[in-house]
Design a protein around this motif. Sequence first.
Motif, short mmCIF file in Angstrom:
data_model
loop_
_atom_site.label_atom_id
_atom_site.label_comp_id
_atom_site.label_asym_id
_atom_site.label_seq_id
_atom_site.Cartn_x
_atom_site.Cartn_y
_atom_site.Cartn_z
N GLY A 62 0.61 -1.22 -0.07
CA GLY A 62 0.08 0.17 0.03
C GLY A 62 0.96 1.02 0.05
N THR A 63 2.14 1.26 0.01
CA THR A 63 3.08 2.39 -0.15
C THR A 63 2.96 3.08 -1.21
OG1 THR A 63 4.90 1.29 -0.59
CG2 THR A 63 4.48 1.61 1.87
N CYS A 64 2.34 2.57 -2.41
CA CYS A 64 2.21 3.33 -3.68
C CYS A 64 0.99 3.64 -3.91
CB CYS A 64 2.85 2.62 -4.90
SG CYS A 64 1.71 1.06 -5.32
N CYS A 123 4.54 4.68 5.25
CA CYS A 123 2.82 4.16 4.85
C CYS A 123 2.31 5.21 4.93
CB CYS A 123 2.74 3.09 5.86
SG CYS A 123 2.47 3.62 7.46
N THR A 124 2.37 6.52 5.50
CA THR A 124 1.41 7.44 5.63
C THR A 124 0.75 7.96 4.58
OG1 THR A 124 2.59 8.16 7.64
CG2 THR A 124 1.11 9.72 6.95
N ALA A 130 -6.17 6.32 1.44
CA ALA A 130 -7.32 5.11 1.44
C ALA A 130 -8.30 5.60 2.49
CB ALA A 130 -6.69 3.92 1.89
N ALA A 131 -7.79 6.36 3.63
CA ALA A 131 -8.90 6.87 4.68
C ALA A 131 -9.59 7.91 3.99
CB ALA A 131 -7.96 7.21 5.90
N ASN A 154 -3.15 -1.43 3.55
CA ASN A 154 -2.09 -0.26 3.88
C ASN A 154 -1.10 -0.87 5.03
OD1 ASN A 154 -4.16 1.48 2.24
ND2 ASN A 154 -2.26 2.19 1.75
N LEU A 155 -0.30 -1.58 4.91
CA LEU A 155 0.54 -2.07 6.05
C LEU A 155 1.25 -0.89 6.76
CD1 LEU A 155 2.06 -5.28 4.62
CD2 LEU A 155 -0.42 -5.02 6.01
N CYS A 156 1.31 -0.93 8.16
CA CYS A 156 2.03 -0.01 8.88
C CYS A 156 2.84 -0.91 9.73
CB CYS A 156 1.19 0.82 9.75
SG CYS A 156 2.09 1.67 11.01
N ARG A 157 4.13 -0.78 9.87
CA ARG A 157 5.10 -1.51 10.74
C ARG A 157 5.56 -0.89 11.93
NH1 ARG A 157 5.50 -7.27 11.39
NH2 ARG A 157 7.60 -7.70 10.97
N CYS A 158 5.34 0.47 11.99
CA CYS A 158 6.11 1.08 13.01
C CYS A 158 5.02 1.60 14.28
CB CYS A 158 6.47 2.37 12.66
SG CYS A 158 8.03 2.22 11.44
N THR A 159 3.96 1.97 14.07
CA THR A 159 3.04 2.52 15.11
C THR A 159 1.85 1.44 15.29
OG1 THR A 159 2.95 4.53 16.13
CG2 THR A 159 1.65 4.08 13.86
#
Lengths: 179, 295, 791
Positions: A62-64, A123-124, A130-131, A154-159
């Motif tokens: 989802g980063t693109c 990822c933001t 998307a939101a 949309n993957l988020c790995r940090c938060t």
Amino acid sequence: MSPTGEGEENTVARAEPMRLTLQVNGTVHDVIAEPSDTLLDVLHDRLGLGEVRYGCGEGVCGTCTVLLDGEPVSACLMLALQAEGRELTTLSGLVALGGEPGAEMHPLQECFLEEGALQCGFCTPGLVLAAYSLVERVGGEPSEEEIRYELVGNLCRCTGYTKVVQAVRRYAGSKAGPK
Amino acid sequence: MVAVPFAYRRAESFEEAVSLLAEHGEDAKLLAGGQSLVAMMNLRLARPTLLVDLNPIGSPPPSVVGGQVRIPALTRHKTLADPRASFGAPLLSVAARHVGNVRVRARGTIGGSLAHADPTAELAAACLALGGTVSVLGPGGTRELLVDELLVPYSTTALEPDEVITGVTVPVHVAGRTGFGFHEMVRRSSDLAIVAVAAHVELAEAGGTIATARVAVAGVGERVVLAPAELTEGLRGMPAGEADAEGLGRALAAGLRPSGDVHASGEYRRRLVSVLTRRALGDALGRTPTREVAA
Amino acid sequence: MTLTPDVVAPEHLPVEAMDVVGRRLVHHDFVEKVKGSLAYAADWQLPGMLFGRVVRAQVPSARLVSIDVEAARGVPGVAAVLTAADVPHNSIVEVASGGLGEAEVPMPVLAGERVRYVGEPIAVIAATSLQAADEAAELVTVDYEDLPGVYDVDAALESGAPLVHESGNVLVNWRIACGDVAAGFGEAEEIVEAEYRSQRVEHAYLEPEAGVAYIDNGVLTLRVATQVIEHAGTIARILNLPMNRVRVIATYMGGGFGGKEDMTVEPYIALLAWYTRRPVKMVWDRQESLVASTKRHPFVMRYRTGVKRDGTITAWEADIVGDAGAYPCLSPRVLFAAAACACGPYRVPNAAITAKAVFTNQVPTSAFRGFGAMQVTLAYEGQMDLVAERLGLSAAEVRERNFVAKGDLLPTGELLETAVHVSDTLRVALAEAGEPPRPSSPGLLTGRGVACNRQPYGRTRWFRDRASAWMTLEADGTLLIRSGITDLGGGQAASLCQIAAEVLGVPLEAISVHIGDSALNPPAGGTYATRQLYMSGNAALKAATELKDQLAPVAAEMLDIAVGDVSFRNGRVGLDEPSAPFLTVPELVAACSARGVSTTVLSTFEAPSASFDPRSGQGSTFPDYTYGTHVADVEIDRETGEVRVLRYVACHDVGRAINPLRVEGQVQGGVMQGLGYALTEEIVIEDGVPQSMLFADYLVPTALDFPDVEVCLIESGEGKGPLGARGIGEPAIGPVAAAIAAAVHQAVGLHPLRTPMTPERVLALIDQADGGRATAGAGPTSTTKKEQEKT
């Protein structure tokens, strides 16, 4: 697996660069692209839109994410040629779709900031777009389940997602107005 | 990695697509939603020399004609999955809600999904359970195939290299007469099914006995499979309340030899077939649901 | 953030409020990130730039007979194809523990004679386009002669096993011991033992490994996503360049988690740029990253714990074996942390701990958030759960009975110098979690798990760690901070600003921070080991304080007040009274300038050093620890084994939360990564061959998979970081798998011994428990020491 050689006599099947017109964030760009150039390649490398990012090339991370006529798509899984005649929005174009005049960012981005809904930030852009698309489509306040269902790609790995969901709810709530 | 270079042509009609395929042979590929094909090309796992883009053809909305729902091949998953949609095939809606993520559903098409023939595909399972057919256009004209005839093992189809799917037809849902169920197990939300089971039951009349019952299973081998007729035909003529969904699930599982992968062993998949068949068929027999899917 | 005063003793209540520190602030990096305008490593283009690609081995263990690169060199657009013969100094020797115990095993930059894992680099290509680079990569032909390999640690340790390196398959074998273990077990009234196994996992930062190398005024310069700019020295050695001729600039990273602690693209882009004299960019494919980037060590942990009937621990044995993969990387340090933390936050009078790193023919494992101290949590908390079950005690009771306290000795013989509020974290987390779950339908099982941890922050003390920060007040009153710190995305740079703002009273908006440049910034050491808040935070505090002390006399003279009365708050310098006369910062800087008083300070914080004796297993290890407790509620489908997490609470004593917003984010993110580790993620390699290279198959948790993570922070004010802070980057991932395992145990009745706890494995436990129940009436019931899963 050289592309040259066997295709020579067959002019139709040659991978010729093509000229195309892309409308991105309200601006029209003329680009020369090869058929194999993905929308991601052109937006990131050619038009310098750093917020459209390579993350996997499989449409998984989802980063693109960009908006194609208002709906999220993976720029890595579309050919640039396919975007001709369509309205593209990347994160830097979002402020024009709802920010106050002269504002630095869209109210949804403000909500991400206020909730601290990011860390590394990679990822933001995808999450925000998307939101945004979800809230526009629902036209009201989506439930937490709807938000999570919409953001699943949309993957988020940090938060983690706790603050992201909070940010989206805050935005949808403020948009819907006081109850 | 980037895709091996290829040429690109837009097709304005299915006829044009067929003639491009006929001209370029097996090295040409059709581009529909691109959510599997372009990913494979990005990884150089697919290397067509020509891509024929079907998207310019466009897609009218699904329509109901004579008790059948006709779904154009380029219908996007989002159209099927839309919770506000009521085009007469709620089982397809439920299945489509389980397909990928919002971006995949924005681009992916039912025709592309069936042609890609992934053995874990939810939509194929739903189409099979519904006894659906596909319309296929080739140089010699149109032919109709059961989805069961379309799918052949190892992610391939019965399509000739110069044929294209133009539409899918499934029976319309009749409240009180038809029932369905869909259950899926995934290791992570939005992923390919470890096992998915779609069930569809038609009663002879409202409140009456079972006329037809079909169960389709994804994730158990080389293609999405339909429960053998000898199992489901045993339900014919039975009141819905007396059908033994659990027994059928067990029998279906006993006849399958799914293989394992990094996500689950074959033996575990077999157990899932039994459990999820009972649940899906139970749903199909117990009610005519219109429930929202918890993804 | 929640704090429950009736649960926490009053002396543990929050430290006193400050102006800037402790506030939920949004920093410069957040604004750029949320606008999408922050440039990451792959967002950098230079004129004439080439694209680099690594050609990697396809077999796990082989002699490299020959490499033919002629066809690759002939592809139009290809500027260079380099192999081992082209590397001036083709040997990287990591002595990760500083030479205390490990074998010195070199790692080639490009394999020349021997291939040791699938994915090992054997050639590098630079071309004018990615298309050309990819085409050339496919034309490199390699002739392998397969050699026998070893693919798991058990096989690697067998006598006569094929050797990964000539020096043997054991890289390091740590030992920590105290007391008399035999006597301790003799004294024990119950003994529990079990073998726990954890899996290989991938960091899966969203930003793949990336960088650009170019020659700038004769200096080889790399702008790269790295946690460690100090690799500049290693790069210089590889190219036989003077160390001061290589400059590394670390970009803000899209996540690191330890995976950008070893070099990634650096040696390859450095080689290519140096040979071609052109800028070279390299971005690893996600699939390449999955196959070839470093991973977390899979552990085999054999534990034996002796207790009194009241739950008091009398003896503890732990034998830990970590799979290092084919090369050392940071394995010696990781396994040291495992040994040092093998007993968790518990008082152990008699201990015998060993921790080995063992070579196999698989992708190297190295640093990953938690760094060895994380994997062992599954084992030590599993032991506590088994003890509780055996003795009929609650999870809380057995832990409370054994928690370490300030002033206690660890098995290494070192004293715990700071507050230990692990018991408070336990009580707060349980209070927050409230009523335990009940099954919502007969097909569901529910359980609650509790797990505590002790995770170090800071480097081991024998490294004599240090970090510098350089601060300059500009004429307009703005503050410039320079630090060699790298920022993974956790706000490492931002925290320095917040500390400086607190001390100097300069508004955050007036602070600019320049980081991550090995040539222009004072060295801060890398961002790893949860050391940066401790090290660079202290350096920033020291620099700001010294700068203030340097300026205060000037202000005192101008305002005619005592130096000790000069306060720096909210941009005003003077008496801390609203009506008192004051100087603005620009006025003060101008006054300093007129008097020849410098407004710049370079300060270095030096961590207290000490030594460790690897022979006796005694000595000093880490500077300090962060403690916490997690509570997980789960619901399990008894027919499919699917585990659904219903509720998750995490509580840590963070000493002092510099920015609670960021601390909560760190905890929530750590928990989410931990949940993936506990339940879904695994890199599967069979006989040396990766079983999937797709990101679709690597199951990073999504927004739908897990519930909100509720964070409770305790601020004891007793950390060794600035203003009493403790590190929190790594600690939050520690207890997760153990908490889930405990919850599954409670739901199912048997303890999971292996991660990830896949539905299939949980279903096998349910079967086993059902089988146990079915046969329970048939004969005498016996509680064996190993009634758990042995798969």
